[in-house]
Design an enzyme around this catalytic site. Structure first.
Site, PDB file in Angstrom:
ATOM      1  N   CYS A 269       0.808  -1.227   0.000  1.00 14.24           N
ATOM      2  CA  CYS A 269       0.000   0.000   0.000  1.00 14.24           C
ATOM      3  C   CYS A 269       0.836   1.270   0.000  1.00 14.24           C
ATOM      4  O   CYS A 269       0.286   2.368  -0.087  1.00 14.24           O
ATOM      5  CB  CYS A 269      -0.925   0.004   1.199  1.00 14.24           C
ATOM      6  SG  CYS A 269      -1.787  -1.550   1.377  1.00 14.24           S
TER       7      CYS A 269
ATOM      8  N   HIS B 217      -3.454   8.001   5.776  1.00 10.57           N
ATOM      9  CA  HIS B 217      -3.565   6.657   5.207  1.00 10.57           C
ATOM     10  C   HIS B 217      -5.005   6.178   5.439  1.00 10.57           C
ATOM     11  O   HIS B 217      -5.618   5.631   4.542  1.00 10.57           O
ATOM     12  CB  HIS B 217      -2.530   5.732   5.853  1.00 10.57           C
ATOM     13  CG  HIS B 217      -2.454   4.384   5.218  1.00 10.57           C
ATOM     14  ND1 HIS B 217      -2.269   4.221   3.866  1.00 10.57           N
ATOM     15  CD2 HIS B 217      -2.563   3.136   5.736  1.00 10.57           C
ATOM     16  CE1 HIS B 217      -2.263   2.919   3.588  1.00 10.57           C
ATOM     17  NE2 HIS B 217      -2.445   2.244   4.706  1.00 10.57           N
TER      18      HIS B 217
ATOM     19  N   GLU C 256      -2.554   5.560  13.502  1.00 12.19           N
ATOM     20  CA  GLU C 256      -2.241   6.777  12.747  1.00 12.19           C
ATOM     21  C   GLU C 256      -2.571   8.027  13.573  1.00 12.19           C
ATOM     22  O   GLU C 256      -1.810   9.001  13.593  1.00 12.19           O
ATOM     23  CB  GLU C 256      -2.999   6.797  11.417  1.00 12.19           C
ATOM     24  CG  GLU C 256      -2.579   7.963  10.522  1.00 12.19           C
ATOM     25  CD  GLU C 256      -3.076   7.834   9.090  1.00 12.19           C
ATOM     26  OE1 GLU C 256      -3.996   7.036   8.828  1.00 12.19           O
ATOM     27  OE2 GLU C 256      -2.525   8.558   8.216  1.00 12.19           O
TER      28      GLU C 256
ATOM     29  N   LYS D  89      -9.772   7.883   1.139  1.00 13.02           N
ATOM     30  CA  LYS D  89     -10.133   6.482   0.830  1.00 13.02           C
ATOM     31  C   LYS D  89     -11.621   6.242   1.063  1.00 13.02           C
ATOM     32  O   LYS D  89     -12.190   5.302   0.516  1.00 13.02           O
ATOM     33  CB  LYS D  89      -9.325   5.518   1.706  1.00 13.02           C
ATOM     34  CG  LYS D  89      -7.867   5.368   1.276  1.00 13.02           C
ATOM     35  CD  LYS D  89      -7.180   4.240   2.019  1.00 13.02           C
ATOM     36  CE  LYS D  89      -5.741   4.041   1.568  1.00 13.02           C
ATOM     37  NZ  LYS D  89      -4.810   5.074   2.090  1.00 13.02           N
TER      38      LYS D  89
ATOM     39  N   HIS E 154      -9.532   1.991  -1.218  1.00 14.56           N
ATOM     40  CA  HIS E 154      -8.104   1.734  -1.020  1.00 14.56           C
ATOM     41  C   HIS E 154      -7.566   1.065  -2.285  1.00 14.56           C
ATOM     42  O   HIS E 154      -7.783  -0.124  -2.513  1.00 14.56           O
ATOM     43  CB  HIS E 154      -7.887   0.842   0.193  1.00 14.56           C
ATOM     44  CG  HIS E 154      -6.442   0.745   0.609  1.00 14.56           C
ATOM     45  ND1 HIS E 154      -5.416   1.180  -0.202  1.00 14.56           N
ATOM     46  CD2 HIS E 154      -5.858   0.292   1.735  1.00 14.56           C
ATOM     47  CE1 HIS E 154      -4.259   0.976   0.420  1.00 14.56           C
ATOM     48  NE2 HIS E 154      -4.496   0.448   1.596  1.00 14.56           N
TER      49      HIS E 154
ATOM     50  N   PHE F  86       1.117  -2.937   4.629  1.00 13.44           N
ATOM     51  CA  PHE F  86       1.281  -4.265   5.228  1.00 13.44           C
ATOM     52  C   PHE F  86       2.766  -4.608   5.184  1.00 13.44           C
ATOM     53  O   PHE F  86       3.458  -4.329   4.196  1.00 13.44           O
ATOM     54  CB  PHE F  86       0.538  -5.305   4.384  1.00 13.44           C
ATOM     55  CG  PHE F  86      -0.854  -5.609   4.880  1.00 13.44           C
ATOM     56  CD1 PHE F  86      -1.416  -4.950   5.956  1.00 13.44           C
ATOM     57  CD2 PHE F  86      -1.604  -6.597   4.253  1.00 13.44           C
ATOM     58  CE1 PHE F  86      -2.699  -5.259   6.408  1.00 13.44           C
ATOM     59  CE2 PHE F  86      -2.893  -6.912   4.695  1.00 13.44           C
ATOM     60  CZ  PHE F  86      -3.432  -6.248   5.770  1.00 13.44           C
TER      61      PHE F  86
END
Lengths: 403, 90
Positions: free
Chosen positions: A162, A294, A305, A326, A331, A390
């Site tokens: 990502c 994010h 976050e 997003k 995403h 990830f």
């Protein structure tokens, strides 16, 4: 070190097939997430996604060219065309040798992989389409961008799940900054809304069954999207010399790895990347007006976050407008950072923070200003765009408006 | 002890690498330090074993205690209206 600016931007996502369409949706808080009834998803439990719909490949690509282009490469080319056209840059033989193409992709040609495996395993066929390999390569988009514009400098693809797009853009920025290239086409592309990918994400149980509600108490997870964002980067000096419109300056890039868990983010890693971007940009926390988070909408990301923004930005964290776009474009994995940079450039242009859509009520552990549901007119001179992948690969861009 | 209970105990013990004897009916899964990544594998294996879908929403399927899981799976099997499938399901 040379200053690096963005002079062209292009994108395609569930919100539309160019920058203008994307901004119309973002400014209105209109989400592109929808239930998909496409037959490939039959039997799956998760059918929510942010799919590109305003897209006619036959009208956009030559009939001879189209069969060699995976959907993700098509997206990359559409976005790159828009970015290059806006930049007005003409790639002479000299400039083309000094221009880089660095694109990000999480998995590359997934539609091609899915179709090939279905034929071999599902349909019992014994052969697949001969262009399967060149279509599915994770670097195919970079190659096709070089061919489309005659770019002969350094070209490759960065894959960091990502964070792929942010890593690609950050590396292109560094390449120009340190003199290894004079211009770059960079960004990210992904087309992952296949039966295989949707099924795989479903099994991780991080996908929302309703929609994507980052930072909300009733958030149920993320929603996959697709698309591409591409940008033309060049030196400030070069852009000024040719009288180009400057969309923004990239001023900092921060990278860390968690060395922790393959799926869970770590506070230290995330803080480190945000701090590194600020330090690289020589920006104090107080200089930041907007953060494109994010903000995946998973339990853990949004809490970590938020905690990281508190830790790094201190008291100023509460004064910053933070949104997860997003919630609208989904995403898009390896394209995520590129769509979010596109959103941030539009935020600069319109001096308006895009909202976090689908917002209900904030999670008590998420106590910052997430610009719920409605875009906000405000002064935006400097911004951060966060990507945390990830496997703990973090990449944060710092961007400034150029007057 | 039902077959379902013993099968689920076996799956959890294997996937989370914990001693099966700790899985009393009232054992709280969080207390057993079963990580979320293990839970994902546990759910997958149970779904495969019984050919069911375990809903993601907490309201629809509680995952607090071992008893919650066994009861929930039994309900899903019953509502499917079929005998639990054997290992042939995988």
């Amino acid at each position: 070190m040379r200053r690096v600016v963005i002079t062209g931007a292009g994108c395609i996502s569930a919100l539309g097939s160019d920058m203008g369409a994307m901004w119309q949706a973002l400014a209105a808080g209109r989400s592109g997430i929808a239930f998909s009834d496409q037959p490939d998803f039959d039997g799956l439990q998760i059918k929510n996604c942010a799919a590109v719909t305003d897209f006619d490949p036959d009208a956009l690509f030559d009939a001879k060219e189209l069969p060699i282009l995976d959907r993700y490469t098509q997206f990359a080319l559409v976005a790159a065309r828009e970015a290059v056209a806006q930049s007005g840059l003409v790639f002479s033989a000299e400039l083309s040798a000094r221009t880089a193409v660095i694109t990000g992709a999480g998995s590359g040609g997934m539609t091609t992989v899915d179709a090939a495996y279905k034929r071999l395993y599902g349909d019992g066929k014994l052969r697949v389409y001969p262009m399967t390999v060149p279509r599915l390569m994770v670097s195919a988009a970079s190659s096709h961008v070089t061919m489309a514009f005659g770019i002969r400098g350094p070209a490759y693809t960065i894959s960091s799940a990502c964070s792929s797009a942010n890593h690609a853009i950050g590396e292109a920025f560094n390449m120009i900054r340190y003199g290894r290239a004079d211009a770059a086409i960079t960004g990210g592309a992904e087309a992952c809304l296949t039966r295989g990918t949707m099924g795989a994400w479903q099994s991780l149980r991080v996908m929302a069954t309703d929609t994507c509600r980052p930072f909300c108490i009733d958030r149920k997870g993320m929603v996959l999207g697709e698309g591409a964002g591409m940008f033309v980067l060049e030196t400030l000096e070069g852009a000024q010399a040719r009288g180009a419109d400057i969309l923004a300056e990239i001023v900092g890039f921060g990278m860390t790895s968690d060395a922790g868990d393959i799926v869970q983010p770590s506070l230290d890693g995330v803080c480190g990347a945000i701090s590194a971007a600020l330090a690289d940009a020589q920006l104090a926390p107080e200089a930041i007006d907007y953060v494109n988070a994010h903000g995946t909408g998973t339990d853990i990301n949004d809490v970590v976050e938020t905690a990281a923004l508190h830790q790094v930005l201190g008291k100023h964290a509460k004064a910053i407008a933070i949104s997860s776009t997003k919630s609208m474009h989904g995403h898009a994995l390896g394209a995520a950072g590129a769509l979010e940079l596109a959103a941030t450039l539009k935020a600069f242009e319109h001096q308006t923070a895009p909202p976090t859509a689908n917002f209900t009520q904030a999670d008590p552990k998420c106590d910052l200003d997430y610009v719920p549901n409605s875009a906000r007119e405000m002064r935006i001179d400097a911004a951060l765009s966060n990507s945390f992948a990830f496997g703990g690969l973090n990449a944060v861009l710092a961007i400034k408006r150029v007057n | 002890m039902s077959d379902v209970e013993s099968k689920i105990r076996e799956i959890i013990a294997k996937e989370a690498q914990i001693d099966a004897s700790k899985l009393t009916l009232d054992a709280n899964l969080a207390d057993l330090e079963i990580e979320s990544i293990d839970l994902v594998s546990i759910i997958y294996n149970i779904e495969e074993e019984y050919d069911i879908y375990i809903p993601q929403d907490d309201e629809q399927f509680k995952l607090d205690t071992f008893r919650d899981v066994v009861d929930g799976v039994n309900d899903l099997i019953a509502s499917k209206g079929a005998e639990p499938s054997s290992s042939a399901a995988s």
